[in-house]
Motif scaffolding. Structure first.
Motif, PDB file in Angstrom:
ATOM      1  N   GLU A 254       0.979  -1.127  -0.081  1.00 39.91           N
ATOM      2  CA  GLU A 254       0.155   0.065   0.139  1.00 39.91           C
ATOM      3  C   GLU A 254       0.911   1.355  -0.092  1.00 39.91           C
ATOM      4  O   GLU A 254       0.505   2.064  -0.651  1.00 39.91           O
ATOM      5  CB  GLU A 254      -0.965  -0.118   1.275  1.00 39.91           C
ATOM      6  N   MET A 255       1.941   1.155   0.609  1.00 36.64           N
ATOM      7  CA  MET A 255       3.051   2.355   0.640  1.00 36.64           C
ATOM      8  C   MET A 255       3.377   2.821  -0.898  1.00 36.64           C
ATOM      9  O   MET A 255       3.477   3.911  -1.179  1.00 36.64           O
ATOM     10  CB  MET A 255       4.114   1.973   1.542  1.00 36.64           C
ATOM     11  N   LYS A 256       3.693   1.458  -1.468  1.00 35.87           N
ATOM     12  CA  LYS A 256       4.215   1.884  -2.861  1.00 35.87           C
ATOM     13  C   LYS A 256       3.115   2.372  -3.773  1.00 35.87           C
ATOM     14  O   LYS A 256       3.267   3.380  -4.624  1.00 35.87           O
ATOM     15  CB  LYS A 256       4.705   0.585  -3.518  1.00 35.87           C
ATOM     16  N   LYS A 257       1.778   2.133  -3.490  1.00 37.33           N
ATOM     17  CA  LYS A 257       0.735   2.683  -4.258  1.00 37.33           C
ATOM     18  C   LYS A 257       0.412   4.062  -3.984  1.00 37.33           C
ATOM     19  O   LYS A 257       0.206   4.875  -4.818  1.00 37.33           O
ATOM     20  CB  LYS A 257      -0.713   1.878  -3.953  1.00 37.33           C
ATOM     21  N   ARG A 258       0.630   4.426  -2.614  1.00 38.23           N
ATOM     22  CA  ARG A 258       0.301   5.763  -2.328  1.00 38.23           C
ATOM     23  C   ARG A 258       1.544   6.777  -2.517  1.00 38.23           C
ATOM     24  O   ARG A 258       1.267   7.706  -2.615  1.00 38.23           O
ATOM     25  CB  ARG A 258      -0.215   5.821  -0.705  1.00 38.23           C
ATOM     26  N   ALA A 259       2.719   6.062  -2.487  1.00 40.52           N
ATOM     27  CA  ALA A 259       3.915   6.872  -2.846  1.00 40.52           C
ATOM     28  C   ALA A 259       4.946   6.325  -3.876  1.00 40.52           C
ATOM     29  O   ALA A 259       5.914   5.896  -3.512  1.00 40.52           O
ATOM     30  CB  ALA A 259       4.625   7.164  -1.426  1.00 40.52           C
ATOM     31  N   PRO A 260       4.509   6.289  -5.082  1.00 44.67           N
ATOM     32  CA  PRO A 260       4.923   5.378  -6.062  1.00 44.67           C
ATOM     33  C   PRO A 260       6.538   5.884  -6.251  1.00 44.67           C
ATOM     34  O   PRO A 260       7.170   5.085  -6.865  1.00 44.67           O
ATOM     35  CB  PRO A 260       4.412   5.318  -7.294  1.00 44.67           C
ATOM     36  N   HIS A 261       6.796   7.135  -6.265  1.00 43.59           N
ATOM     37  CA  HIS A 261       7.993   7.844  -6.352  1.00 43.59           C
ATOM     38  C   HIS A 261       9.057   7.709  -5.399  1.00 43.59           C
ATOM     39  O   HIS A 261      10.028   8.067  -5.293  1.00 43.59           O
ATOM     40  CB  HIS A 261       7.809   9.049  -7.043  1.00 43.59           C
ATOM     41  N   LYS A 262       8.665   7.323  -3.920  1.00 43.04           N
ATOM     42  CA  LYS A 262       9.559   7.333  -3.048  1.00 43.04           C
ATOM     43  C   LYS A 262      10.264   6.052  -2.846  1.00 43.04           C
ATOM     44  O   LYS A 262      10.005   5.102  -3.392  1.00 43.04           O
ATOM     45  CB  LYS A 262       8.662   7.744  -1.670  1.00 43.04           C
ATOM     46  N   THR A 263      11.428   6.180  -2.105  1.00 36.79           N
ATOM     47  CA  THR A 263      12.242   4.701  -1.955  1.00 36.79           C
ATOM     48  C   THR A 263      11.855   4.258  -0.822  1.00 36.79           C
ATOM     49  O   THR A 263      11.719   4.982   0.470  1.00 36.79           O
ATOM     50  CB  THR A 263      13.773   5.308  -2.263  1.00 36.79           C
ATOM     51  N   LEU A 264      11.637   2.976  -0.939  1.00 33.63           N
ATOM     52  CA  LEU A 264      11.158   2.313   0.601  1.00 33.63           C
ATOM     53  C   LEU A 264      12.110   1.203   0.895  1.00 33.63           C
ATOM     54  O   LEU A 264      12.454   0.256   0.127  1.00 33.63           O
ATOM     55  CB  LEU A 264       9.695   1.884   0.480  1.00 33.63           C
ATOM     56  N   LEU A 265      12.881   1.407   1.827  1.00 30.27           N
ATOM     57  CA  LEU A 265      13.922   0.087   2.187  1.00 30.27           C
ATOM     58  C   LEU A 265      13.142  -0.601   3.518  1.00 30.27           C
ATOM     59  O   LEU A 265      12.774   0.163   4.509  1.00 30.27           O
ATOM     60  CB  LEU A 265      15.150   0.872   2.674  1.00 30.27           C
ATOM     61  N   GLU A 266      13.373  -1.767   3.425  1.00 29.92           N
ATOM     62  CA  GLU A 266      12.891  -2.558   4.532  1.00 29.92           C
ATOM     63  C   GLU A 266      13.801  -2.440   5.658  1.00 29.92           C
ATOM     64  O   GLU A 266      15.132  -2.880   5.415  1.00 29.92           O
ATOM     65  CB  GLU A 266      12.537  -4.002   4.305  1.00 29.92           C
ATOM     66  N   ALA A 267      13.518  -2.304   6.908  1.00 29.87           N
ATOM     67  CA  ALA A 267      14.511  -2.349   8.031  1.00 29.87           C
ATOM     68  C   ALA A 267      14.979  -3.516   8.110  1.00 29.87           C
ATOM     69  O   ALA A 267      14.226  -4.841   8.098  1.00 29.87           O
ATOM     70  CB  ALA A 267      13.938  -1.770   9.315  1.00 29.87           C
ATOM     71  N   PRO A 268      16.380  -3.788   8.198  1.00 28.64           N
ATOM     72  CA  PRO A 268      17.077  -5.167   8.552  1.00 28.64           C
ATOM     73  C   PRO A 268      16.784  -5.863   9.460  1.00 28.64           C
ATOM     74  O   PRO A 268      16.619  -5.384  10.714  1.00 28.64           O
ATOM     75  CB  PRO A 268      18.430  -4.998   8.094  1.00 28.64           C
ATOM     76  N   THR A 269      16.726  -7.224   9.631  1.00 27.67           N
ATOM     77  CA  THR A 269      16.417  -7.822  10.884  1.00 27.67           C
ATOM     78  C   THR A 269      17.581  -8.509  11.458  1.00 27.67           C
ATOM     79  O   THR A 269      18.777  -8.485  10.760  1.00 27.67           O
ATOM     80  CB  THR A 269      15.338  -8.993  10.708  1.00 27.67           C
TER      81      THR A 269
END
Ligand code: 13P
Ligand code: SF4
Length: 327
Positions: A254-269
């Motif tokens: 949903e984040m990608k849909k709402r902000a398609p031009h932003k870069t989203l990085l998953e926090a590492p575990t």
């Protein structure tokens, strides 16, 4: 029955278009589909309402048309919908879709605590069973927890159950001392402080956003802490263009849909393999038990249903209604 067997899933006619079938069955059954942001993308996409736990509880109440709720989330969420809407048939594709927080706080243990601390106001996270809710004065979600705490008179001692991380964060924000139940979320406690610091150093422009179920060591590095819906809003409306996201990875859809031009990085575990063999990663293994195939079968067969005795339901309803009245 906890869910469908592999044989039942395998027996689905492979020529069926499950998206079309679900749409057809939805009309036939007069059903509404409620889905949580942590579900698989396909399941999020078939939802009539996609939301966090508070929004889904509110949607269940607001819906006056349907007779059936297909709940795509975990057990406590579907059970909450049944408590609020007893006249509706509520089906969950896999009854084993539980929650480590709900498991950590059995009703009899909470009842024993109450007996020993009769003066405490018990605030219980919605991630709990119906039986545990009956032992609570208030229910809250991560979206409204601060507001609920502010309703409690200052002189009253508080027990916050069952998430000790969310409780500690609330205690810090509100300046109130609280007893904390020792429960945690197996997903939100997997993030690695060391690796997050390294990732932030690599991306100094990135904003670290975190769900308050994360450990304090992570929250202290976060630029923004908020519930699932607040994190979404931050990504969509905030000025940063890169985010490190410390929560369940299903939300990225949903984040990608709402902000398609932003870069989203998953926090590492920390990458620990758990005793039960699951990955120790950002995915909630309970949420992922629901699949498109099981959702189709659940709507077709109206099974597995959430069943709850009327006596238990009425007792669990009281603190839930209290929460909804101030949300
Ligand atoms: P939300 O209340 O933010 O939907 O969170 C539910 C949950 O299970 C978080 O892990
Ligand atoms: Fe429970 Fe954590 Fe899964 Fe949420 S992510 S349902 S708190 S185990």
């Amino acid at each position: 029955m906890s869910g469908f067997t592999e044989a039942e899933v395998a027996s689905i006619d492979p020529s069926l278009d499950l998206f079309e079938e679900i749409e057809r069955l939805k009309t036939e059954r007069k059903a509404i589909i409620l889905a949580h942001y942590y579900q698989d993308p396909d399941l999020q996409d078939i939802a009539d309402v996609l939301g966090d736990s508070l929004a889904l509880a509110q949607a269940a109440v607001a819906d006056k048309k349907s007779e059936v709720i297909l709940f795509l989330g975990v057990h406590f969420m579907a059970e909450t919908a049944k408590i609020l809407c007893p006249e509706k048939t509520v089906v969950l594709p896999d009854l084993d879709a539980g929650c480590s927080l709900a498991d950590s706080c059995p009703a009899d243990q909470l009842a024993a605590y109450r007996k020993a601390h009769p003066n405490h106001v018990v605030v219980t996270y919605i991630n709990s069973t119906a039986a545990t809710k009956t032992q609570s004065d208030w229910i809250c979600t991560s979206s409204n927890a601060e507001k609920i705490i502010s309703q409690i008179p200052k002189e009253k001692p508080i027990l916050f159950a069952p998430d000790r991380n969310l409780g500690a964060w609330l205690a810090r924000k509100s300046g109130r001392e609280m007893d904390l139940w020792p429960g945690t979320c197996i997903v939100h406690e997997t993030f690695s402080e060391r690796k997050i610091i390294a990732l932030k150093a690599e991306h100094p422009e990135a904003e670290l956003i975190a769900h308050p179920e994360c450990e304090d060591t992570i929250l202290r590095h976060a630029d923004f802490v908020g519930s699932t819906s607040k994190l979404l809003q931050r990504v969509a409306e905030g000025s940063a263009t890169t985010f490190i996201v410390a929560t369940e990875s299903g939300i990225l859809h949903e984040m990608k849909k709402r902000a398609p031009h932003k870069t989203l990085l998953e926090a590492p575990t920390k990458d620990e393999t758990r005793e039960d063999g699951t990955c120790g990663c950002q995915e909630c293994p309970y949420m992922k038990l629901n699949t498109l195939e099981k959702a189709y079968l659940a709507l077709r067969d109206l099974n597995p249903k959430i069943e709850i005795s009327e006596e238990l339901r009425v007792q669990a309803l009281r603190p839930l209604e209290r929460m909804l009245s101030v949300s």
